[in-house]
Design a protein around this motif. Structure first.
Motif, mmCIF file in Angstrom:
data_model
loop_
_atom_site.group_PDB
_atom_site.id
_atom_site.type_symbol
_atom_site.label_atom_id
_atom_site.label_comp_id
_atom_site.label_asym_id
_atom_site.label_seq_id
_atom_site.Cartn_x
_atom_site.Cartn_y
_atom_site.Cartn_z
ATOM 1 N N VAL A 133 80.943 35.760 44.005
ATOM 2 C CA VAL A 133 81.571 37.277 44.202
ATOM 3 C C VAL A 133 81.237 37.712 45.525
ATOM 4 O O VAL A 133 81.668 38.306 46.257
ATOM 5 C CB VAL A 133 81.044 38.061 43.080
ATOM 6 C CG1 VAL A 133 81.365 39.538 43.161
ATOM 7 C CG2 VAL A 133 81.521 37.711 41.706
ATOM 8 N N TRP A 134 79.870 37.713 45.929
ATOM 9 C CA TRP A 134 79.371 38.257 47.028
ATOM 10 C C TRP A 134 79.892 37.520 48.127
ATOM 11 O O TRP A 134 80.311 38.053 49.701
ATOM 12 C CB TRP A 134 77.792 38.402 47.133
ATOM 13 C CG TRP A 134 77.273 39.245 45.998
ATOM 14 C CD1 TRP A 134 76.585 39.136 45.068
ATOM 15 C CD2 TRP A 134 77.351 40.817 46.121
ATOM 16 N NE1 TRP A 134 76.286 40.150 44.382
ATOM 17 C CE2 TRP A 134 76.902 41.293 44.985
ATOM 18 C CE3 TRP A 134 77.843 41.605 47.208
ATOM 19 C CZ2 TRP A 134 76.616 42.685 44.742
ATOM 20 C CZ3 TRP A 134 77.745 42.998 46.951
ATOM 21 C CH2 TRP A 134 77.221 43.523 45.635
ATOM 22 N N LEU A 135 79.907 36.274 48.074
ATOM 23 C CA LEU A 135 80.436 35.288 49.433
ATOM 24 C C LEU A 135 82.076 35.615 49.688
ATOM 25 O O LEU A 135 82.447 35.653 50.772
ATOM 26 C CB LEU A 135 80.436 33.967 49.141
ATOM 27 C CG LEU A 135 78.743 33.355 48.959
ATOM 28 C CD1 LEU A 135 78.659 31.890 48.631
ATOM 29 C CD2 LEU A 135 78.235 33.549 50.552
ATOM 30 N N LEU A 136 82.765 36.034 48.596
ATOM 31 C CA LEU A 136 84.142 36.248 48.674
ATOM 32 C C LEU A 136 84.205 37.602 49.270
ATOM 33 O O LEU A 136 85.064 38.084 50.123
ATOM 34 C CB LEU A 136 84.770 36.116 47.350
ATOM 35 C CG LEU A 136 85.339 34.941 46.886
ATOM 36 C CD1 LEU A 136 86.076 35.156 45.425
ATOM 37 C CD2 LEU A 136 86.379 34.398 47.648
ATOM 38 N N LEU A 137 83.438 38.684 48.741
ATOM 39 C CA LEU A 137 83.377 39.986 49.473
ATOM 40 C C LEU A 137 82.999 39.871 51.117
ATOM 41 O O LEU A 137 83.928 40.548 51.919
ATOM 42 C CB LEU A 137 82.266 40.684 48.785
ATOM 43 C CG LEU A 137 82.662 41.814 47.717
ATOM 44 C CD1 LEU A 137 81.549 42.221 46.994
ATOM 45 C CD2 LEU A 137 83.506 42.668 48.159
ATOM 46 N N ARG A 138 81.877 39.174 51.327
ATOM 47 C CA ARG A 138 81.621 38.749 52.822
ATOM 48 C C ARG A 138 82.980 38.356 53.596
ATOM 49 O O ARG A 138 83.198 38.510 54.669
ATOM 50 C CB ARG A 138 80.337 38.050 52.965
ATOM 51 C CG ARG A 138 80.051 37.911 54.338
ATOM 52 C CD ARG A 138 78.887 36.575 54.405
ATOM 53 N NE ARG A 138 78.482 36.748 55.895
ATOM 54 C CZ ARG A 138 77.659 35.424 56.043
ATOM 55 N NH1 ARG A 138 77.179 34.820 55.410
ATOM 56 N NH2 ARG A 138 77.284 35.279 57.491
ATOM 57 N N LYS A 139 83.658 37.348 52.781
ATOM 58 C CA LYS A 139 84.626 36.379 53.461
ATOM 59 C C LYS A 139 85.752 37.725 53.898
ATOM 60 O O LYS A 139 86.380 37.541 54.658
ATOM 61 C CB LYS A 139 85.067 35.456 52.706
ATOM 62 C CG LYS A 139 86.078 34.600 53.446
ATOM 63 C CD LYS A 139 86.496 33.286 52.359
ATOM 64 C CE LYS A 139 87.438 32.207 53.153
ATOM 65 N NZ LYS A 139 87.475 31.173 52.345
ATOM 66 N N SER A 140 85.986 38.288 52.599
ATOM 67 C CA SER A 140 87.015 39.398 52.742
ATOM 68 C C SER A 140 86.799 40.469 54.133
ATOM 69 O O SER A 140 87.891 41.102 54.559
ATOM 70 C CB SER A 140 87.240 40.255 51.730
ATOM 71 O OG SER A 140 86.060 41.058 51.484
ATOM 72 N N GLN A 141 85.683 40.409 54.578
ATOM 73 C CA GLN A 141 85.526 41.359 55.658
ATOM 74 C C GLN A 141 85.089 40.686 57.241
ATOM 75 O O GLN A 141 84.610 41.191 57.745
ATOM 76 C CB GLN A 141 84.280 42.406 55.458
ATOM 77 C CG GLN A 141 84.468 43.328 54.183
ATOM 78 C CD GLN A 141 82.981 44.075 53.760
ATOM 79 O OE1 GLN A 141 82.114 43.776 54.435
ATOM 80 N NE2 GLN A 141 83.059 44.934 52.554
ATOM 81 N N SER A 142 85.566 39.586 57.026
ATOM 82 C CA SER A 142 85.396 38.633 58.043
ATOM 83 C C SER A 142 86.092 39.229 59.449
ATOM 84 O O SER A 142 87.382 39.729 59.176
ATOM 85 C CB SER A 142 85.645 37.260 57.907
ATOM 86 O OG SER A 142 85.680 36.252 59.001
#
Length: 574
Positions: A133-142
């Protein structure tokens, strides 16, 4: 083992060596051992350092997301089983020990290398499924746009998460991610938090009065005649309704004489429609949109939308206002914070084509990540309404005719036997808008747009008495809106009915005269005419002959046979 064997051999050589050369051989072997072991230690240290840095990089999360999550007002607790054997079993203890060992290893490497890692892993135990979940969140703000789009797509295609995990995304994601999820077909509605609580109405006030005050706060000078007409109509009708509610216009000895009993009361729903129609016109002006937002219009419209769930016409007018406001990018964050995205995401999944299309237009105007086009009032995308990886090869435009509409003109047929429920169950046999239902299914690589504009047969029924829009005026207006929507950037096919065919011809004629519109004429590949009166209509002549009784509209007058404005010279100009 090789190091041990080498040391044994050296020791044996030292023990069996000749006495005079004992000291020389001894130091030589010591130097060899030091060289060998030193290279092994150095190489191993470099290898461990590389692995630690790689592990640290893969496990580091954006701590700003975590801090932002802590500041949220919503708190979701993980579900914990009451069975102590499950919570404190061997598997649980082993996982805890492993996490502790990883943290200690990272902490040690950070001290050695003097590079502290993210505080997230030093204080929080992140389970495997939560880490995704958190990795996807970080990726979405790349900073990489392709990575952001991929992250949003992966989120929308995930359906195995628990409820609190969806809520984590809803609370921590940014504006672009939220709008992207709303425009993704497979997105779960749990990605969207419910709208924030609406402010309470003022004491002794009603929604109708609040609408009137909002309308009165907007600029009233230098306006189009129709905007002035709708505004004055809404304010005057509201004044009559308020007079009826508050005791009338005359008072004798303290007893009110109700205005409604003397002249008839205006229904509250009708007054609200007058106000909404006026707000639709005002929302076409950018500066007025700023006034609507500053005076609490987004919250007031949301309250009205929730109260009229059984009135699609009211909801459509509200959607038109929000869609017009979304054309102004500086208002996007305010619209999102007010909770409209969750309402639009739910409307997008509606089975009612008109409701879904109005929501799709608003979300497309909000989505600046994948959209360059802007859809002004009256321009609706029937397909694709969601984000898609399918490349668009051509545009198909549907232009209705006299007394038509963007959706109802293109329905299959009218029948009293077919109920709404049956229509929704079997769209393969019946459709209320065949371009969206059938054409999109047969040709998914097309962008299908339907255009809507107001027409009337008689000036008795016109929505704005001051509105006298000729075919030439409408064609220029529609051409400007369609160009803003990107029409002309790819091959175009026009589908027209009745007066819509005359509008298409006039638009192409005007586009050929304007260099900035040359793309529209150059990319036109075909035109389909349904019942278009190229030489005028005899039916229009009947209305003109009894003009003093019917007061035929300007559109009808232009459709009369032989009218040069209908088609110069009575022939097709191309």
């Amino acid at each position: 083992m090789s190091l041990a064997a080498y040391c044994v051999i050296c020791c044996r050589r030292i023990g069996t060596s000749i006495p005079p050369l004992k000291s020389i051989t001894y130091w030589r072997d010591i130097r060899n051992i030091i060289k060998f072991t030193g290279s092994l230690i150095l190489g191993g240290s470099l290898f461990l350092t590389y692995e630690i840095l790689a592990l640290k990089k893969s496990l580091t999360l954006d701590t700003q997301v975590v801090e932002r999550e802590k500041m949220k007002s919503y708190i979701y607790l993980q579900t914990v089983s009451l069975d102590k054997r499950e919570n404190y079993g061997i598997t649980y203890q082993a996982r805890k020990e492993l996490h502790k060992a990883v943290r200690n290893l990272l902490a040690t490497s950070a001290k050695i290398l003097r590079g502290p890692f993210a505080d997230t892993f030093s204080t929080v135990d992140v389970e495997d499924h939560e880490c995704a979940v958190w990795l996807l969140l970080r990726k979405s703000q790349s900073g990489d746009r392709a990575a952001r789009l991929q992250a949003v797509q992966e989120m929308s295609e995930t359906h195995h998460w628990q409820d609190y995990q969806y809520r984590i995304i809803a609370q921590a994601c940014d504006l672009r991610t939220l709008i992207g999820l709303a425009r993704s077909k497979e997105s779960d509605l749990r990605f969207f938090l419910p709208p924030p609580p609406l402010p309470s109405l003022k004491e002794d006030s009603s929604i109708e009065e609040e609408l009137r005050q909002l309308l009165a706060s907007l600029p009233q000078t230098e306006l189009d005649e129709c905007i002035q007409y709708f505004t004055s109509l809404a304010l005057s009708e509201s004044s009559q309704s308020l007079a009826a509610q508050k005791g009338g216009l005359w008072c004798f000895g303290g007893n009110g004489l109700p205005y409604a009993e003397s002249f008839g009361e205006v229904p509250s729903a009708t007054v609200e429609m007058f106000c909404l129609e006026a707000l639709v016109k005002h929302s076409e002006i950018s500066t007025h949109c700023d006034k609507i937002e500053a005076n609490g219009g987004l919250q007031l419209l949301q309250r009205l939308y929730q109260l009229h769930k059984d009135c699609p016409k009211v909801q459509r007018n509200i959607m038109r206002i929000i869609g017009n406001m979304a054309l102004n990018e500086h208002l996007h964050s305010t619209i999102v914070r007010s909770g409209w995205v969750s309402i639009l995401a739910e409307a997008m999944k509606s089975q009612r084509i008109m409701e879904a299309s109005h929501a799709a237009r608003t979300l497309a105007n909000l989505d600046r990540e994948t959209m360059q086009e802007k859809y002004q009032d009256g321009v609706y995308v029937l397909h694709p309404q969601y984000r898609t990886s399918q490349p668009i090869k051509a545009d198909v435009l549907f232009i209705h005719g006299l007394m038509g509409a963007a959706f109802k003109t293109w329905r299959q047929q009218d029948t009293e036997q077919v109920l709404t429920e049956k229509i929704l169950e079997d769209e393969g046999r019946y459709t209320t808008c065949w371009p969206k239902t059938w054409l999109a299914r047969d040709c998914p690589a097309l962008r299908i747009i339907s255009v809507e504009y107001d027409t009337s047969l008689s000036d008795w029924r016109t929505r704005c008495p001051m509105e006298r829009k000729s075919i030439a005026f409408r064609s220029n207006e529609l051409l400007r809106k369609l160009r803003a929507a990107g029409v002309g950037d790819r091959p175009v096919i026009w589908v027209s009915h009745s007066m819509g065919g005359l509008l298409v011809k006039k638009m192409l004629l005007e586009a050929s005269k304007k260099p900035e519109m040359s793309a529209v004429i150059n990319n036109t590949r075909g035109i389909i005419f349904y019942s278009v009166p190229h030489h005028g209509s005899h039916l229009a002549e009947y209305s003109v002959n009894i003009r003093y009784l019917l007061f035929p509209s300007l559109e009808v007058k232009e459709l009369s046979k032989g009218n040069v404005r209908c088609c110069p010279g009575g022939t097709w100009p191309y």
